[in-house]
Design a protein around this motif. Sequence first.
Motif, PDB file in Angstrom:
ATOM      1  N   UNK A 265       0.815  -1.236  -0.050  1.00  0.00           N
ATOM      2  CA  UNK A 265      -0.047   0.070  -0.029  1.00  0.00           C
ATOM      3  C   UNK A 265       0.838   1.251   0.051  1.00  0.00           C
ATOM      4  N   UNK A 266       1.940   1.408   0.864  1.00  0.00           N
ATOM      5  CA  UNK A 266       2.581   2.320   0.900  1.00  0.00           C
ATOM      6  C   UNK A 266       3.391   2.935  -0.239  1.00  0.00           C
ATOM      7  N   UNK A 267       3.979   1.555  -1.054  1.00  0.00           N
ATOM      8  CA  UNK A 267       4.635   1.723  -2.238  1.00  0.00           C
ATOM      9  C   UNK A 267       3.854   2.387  -3.491  1.00  0.00           C
ATOM     10  N   UNK A 268       2.686   1.859  -3.551  1.00  0.00           N
ATOM     11  CA  UNK A 268       1.523   2.235  -4.308  1.00  0.00           C
ATOM     12  C   UNK A 268       1.093   3.656  -4.200  1.00  0.00           C
ATOM     13  N   UNK A 269       1.033   4.038  -3.031  1.00  0.00           N
ATOM     14  CA  UNK A 269       0.707   5.366  -2.643  1.00  0.00           C
ATOM     15  C   UNK A 269       1.907   6.423  -3.248  1.00  0.00           C
ATOM     16  N   UNK A 270       3.051   5.933  -2.821  1.00  0.00           N
ATOM     17  CA  UNK A 270       4.030   6.837  -3.507  1.00  0.00           C
ATOM     18  C   UNK A 270       4.249   6.992  -4.851  1.00  0.00           C
ATOM     19  N   UNK A 271       3.970   5.734  -5.690  1.00  0.00           N
ATOM     20  CA  UNK A 271       3.866   5.896  -7.085  1.00  0.00           C
ATOM     21  C   UNK A 271       2.765   6.858  -7.502  1.00  0.00           C
ATOM     22  N   UNK A 272       1.421   6.656  -6.805  1.00  0.00           N
ATOM     23  CA  UNK A 272       0.443   7.451  -7.442  1.00  0.00           C
ATOM     24  C   UNK A 272       0.720   8.937  -7.026  1.00  0.00           C
ATOM     25  N   UNK A 273       1.138   9.218  -6.102  1.00  0.00           N
ATOM     26  CA  UNK A 273       1.670  10.408  -5.512  1.00  0.00           C
ATOM     27  C   UNK A 273       2.503  11.075  -6.581  1.00  0.00           C
ATOM     28  N   UNK A 274       3.595  10.394  -6.888  1.00  0.00           N
ATOM     29  CA  UNK A 274       4.470  11.062  -7.825  1.00  0.00           C
ATOM     30  C   UNK A 274       3.855  11.425  -9.089  1.00  0.00           C
ATOM     31  N   UNK A 275       3.092  10.259  -9.708  1.00  0.00           N
ATOM     32  CA  UNK A 275       2.480  10.399 -11.169  1.00  0.00           C
ATOM     33  C   UNK A 275       1.468  11.679 -10.994  1.00  0.00           C
ATOM     34  N   UNK A 276       0.777  11.728  -9.782  1.00  0.00           N
ATOM     35  CA  UNK A 276      -0.346  12.871  -9.797  1.00  0.00           C
ATOM     36  C   UNK A 276       0.687  14.186  -9.490  1.00  0.00           C
ATOM     37  N   UNK A 277       1.571  14.249  -8.967  1.00  0.00           N
ATOM     38  CA  UNK A 277       2.388  15.541  -8.718  1.00  0.00           C
ATOM     39  C   UNK A 277       2.939  15.962 -10.191  1.00  0.00           C
ATOM     40  N   UNK A 278       3.166  14.857 -11.013  1.00  0.00           N
ATOM     41  CA  UNK A 278       3.731  15.385 -12.210  1.00  0.00           C
ATOM     42  C   UNK A 278       2.411  15.794 -13.525  1.00  0.00           C
ATOM     43  N   UNK A 279       1.446  15.350 -12.940  1.00  0.00           N
ATOM     44  CA  UNK A 279       0.199  15.704 -13.896  1.00  0.00           C
ATOM     45  C   UNK A 279      -0.185  14.653 -14.949  1.00  0.00           C
ATOM     46  N   UNK A 280       0.593  13.477 -14.563  1.00  0.00           N
ATOM     47  CA  UNK A 280       0.012  12.490 -15.036  1.00  0.00           C
ATOM     48  C   UNK A 280      -1.043  11.378 -15.009  1.00  0.00           C
ATOM     49  N   UNK A 281      -1.483  11.434 -13.516  1.00  0.00           N
ATOM     50  CA  UNK A 281      -2.503  10.789 -13.102  1.00  0.00           C
ATOM     51  C   UNK A 281      -3.526  11.444 -12.358  1.00  0.00           C
ATOM     52  N   UNK A 282      -4.864  11.453 -12.557  1.00  0.00           N
ATOM     53  CA  UNK A 282      -5.740  11.968 -11.430  1.00  0.00           C
ATOM     54  C   UNK A 282      -6.285  10.786 -10.444  1.00  0.00           C
ATOM     55  N   UNK A 283      -6.757  11.327  -9.458  1.00  0.00           N
ATOM     56  CA  UNK A 283      -7.590  10.538  -8.611  1.00  0.00           C
ATOM     57  C   UNK A 283      -9.015  11.054  -8.581  1.00  0.00           C
ATOM     58  N   UNK A 284     -10.038  10.322  -8.947  1.00  0.00           N
ATOM     59  CA  UNK A 284     -11.257  10.767  -9.222  1.00  0.00           C
ATOM     60  C   UNK A 284     -12.354   9.928  -8.547  1.00  0.00           C
ATOM     61  N   UNK A 285     -13.497  10.379  -7.879  1.00  0.00           N
ATOM     62  CA  UNK A 285     -14.305   9.813  -7.114  1.00  0.00           C
ATOM     63  C   UNK A 285     -15.059   8.911  -8.212  1.00  0.00           C
ATOM     64  N   UNK A 286     -15.388   7.576  -7.971  1.00  0.00           N
ATOM     65  CA  UNK A 286     -16.218   6.844  -8.777  1.00  0.00           C
ATOM     66  C   UNK A 286     -17.588   7.217  -8.910  1.00  0.00           C
ATOM     67  N   UNK A 287     -18.241   7.430  -9.734  1.00  0.00           N
ATOM     68  CA  UNK A 287     -19.548   7.924  -9.887  1.00  0.00           C
ATOM     69  C   UNK A 287     -20.509   7.073  -9.481  1.00  0.00           C
ATOM     70  N   UNK A 288     -20.294   5.685  -9.342  1.00  0.00           N
ATOM     71  CA  UNK A 288     -21.537   4.650  -9.155  1.00  0.00           C
ATOM     72  C   UNK A 288     -21.101   4.493  -7.442  1.00  0.00           C
ATOM     73  N   UNK A 289     -19.997   4.685  -6.789  1.00  0.00           N
ATOM     74  CA  UNK A 289     -19.745   4.432  -5.432  1.00  0.00           C
ATOM     75  C   UNK A 289     -18.757   5.338  -4.983  1.00  0.00           C
ATOM     76  N   UNK A 290     -19.388   6.337  -4.445  1.00  0.00           N
ATOM     77  CA  UNK A 290     -18.593   7.590  -3.911  1.00  0.00           C
ATOM     78  C   UNK A 290     -17.476   7.133  -3.015  1.00  0.00           C
ATOM     79  N   UNK A 291     -17.420   6.106  -2.389  1.00  0.00           N
ATOM     80  CA  UNK A 291     -16.474   5.680  -1.584  1.00  0.00           C
ATOM     81  C   UNK A 291     -14.963   5.200  -2.300  1.00  0.00           C
ATOM     82  N   UNK A 292     -15.307   4.820  -3.443  1.00  0.00           N
ATOM     83  CA  UNK A 292     -14.039   4.292  -4.369  1.00  0.00           C
ATOM     84  C   UNK A 292     -13.452   5.542  -4.887  1.00  0.00           C
ATOM     85  N   UNK A 293     -12.211   5.456  -4.984  1.00  0.00           N
ATOM     86  CA  UNK A 293     -11.288   6.451  -6.030  1.00  0.00           C
ATOM     87  C   UNK A 293     -10.813   5.794  -6.836  1.00  0.00           C
ATOM     88  N   UNK A 294     -10.962   6.161  -8.259  1.00  0.00           N
ATOM     89  CA  UNK A 294     -10.445   5.710  -9.396  1.00  0.00           C
ATOM     90  C   UNK A 294      -9.190   6.407  -9.760  1.00  0.00           C
TER      91      UNK A 294
END
Length: 144
Positions: free
Chosen positions: A61-90
Amino acid sequence: MRIFHLLREVTVEYGLRQGEFAARNGMHPTDVRALICLLDAERAGTDATAGWLGERLGLNSAGTTAVVDRLERLGHVARVRDTRDRRRVLLTVEDRAKELGRAHFGPLVEGAVTLLGGFEEGEKEAVRRFLTGVRDLMSDGDAS
């Protein structure tokens, strides 16, 4: 064995291209693998969550978060709420990352598509069967 050795050579060369892309764009090689996984999920219509991505990359989990954080910081990936299940982040790949990928890998992809254009359908099916089989062997852990 010659075909397997050729596959290994292609894998090594492709890994070098991925490394060049990562270095040129301020990423870690794992970040590139993550983008590939996310693009494949998008193409397949699969919802990609951090947990899903972590499984694909073999990260905790920690390693995955670090990858996603880096990619988000670089503007390559976005975290978005799932429209069908607001608890999930896609996780979604931003157009900027797709454009960078096309600029770097586009000539290789176009060359491969052109090369395959010269194959008969039966030959293409044989290539698909072989590559699918090798992929399945590796994902099942039978090739370790």
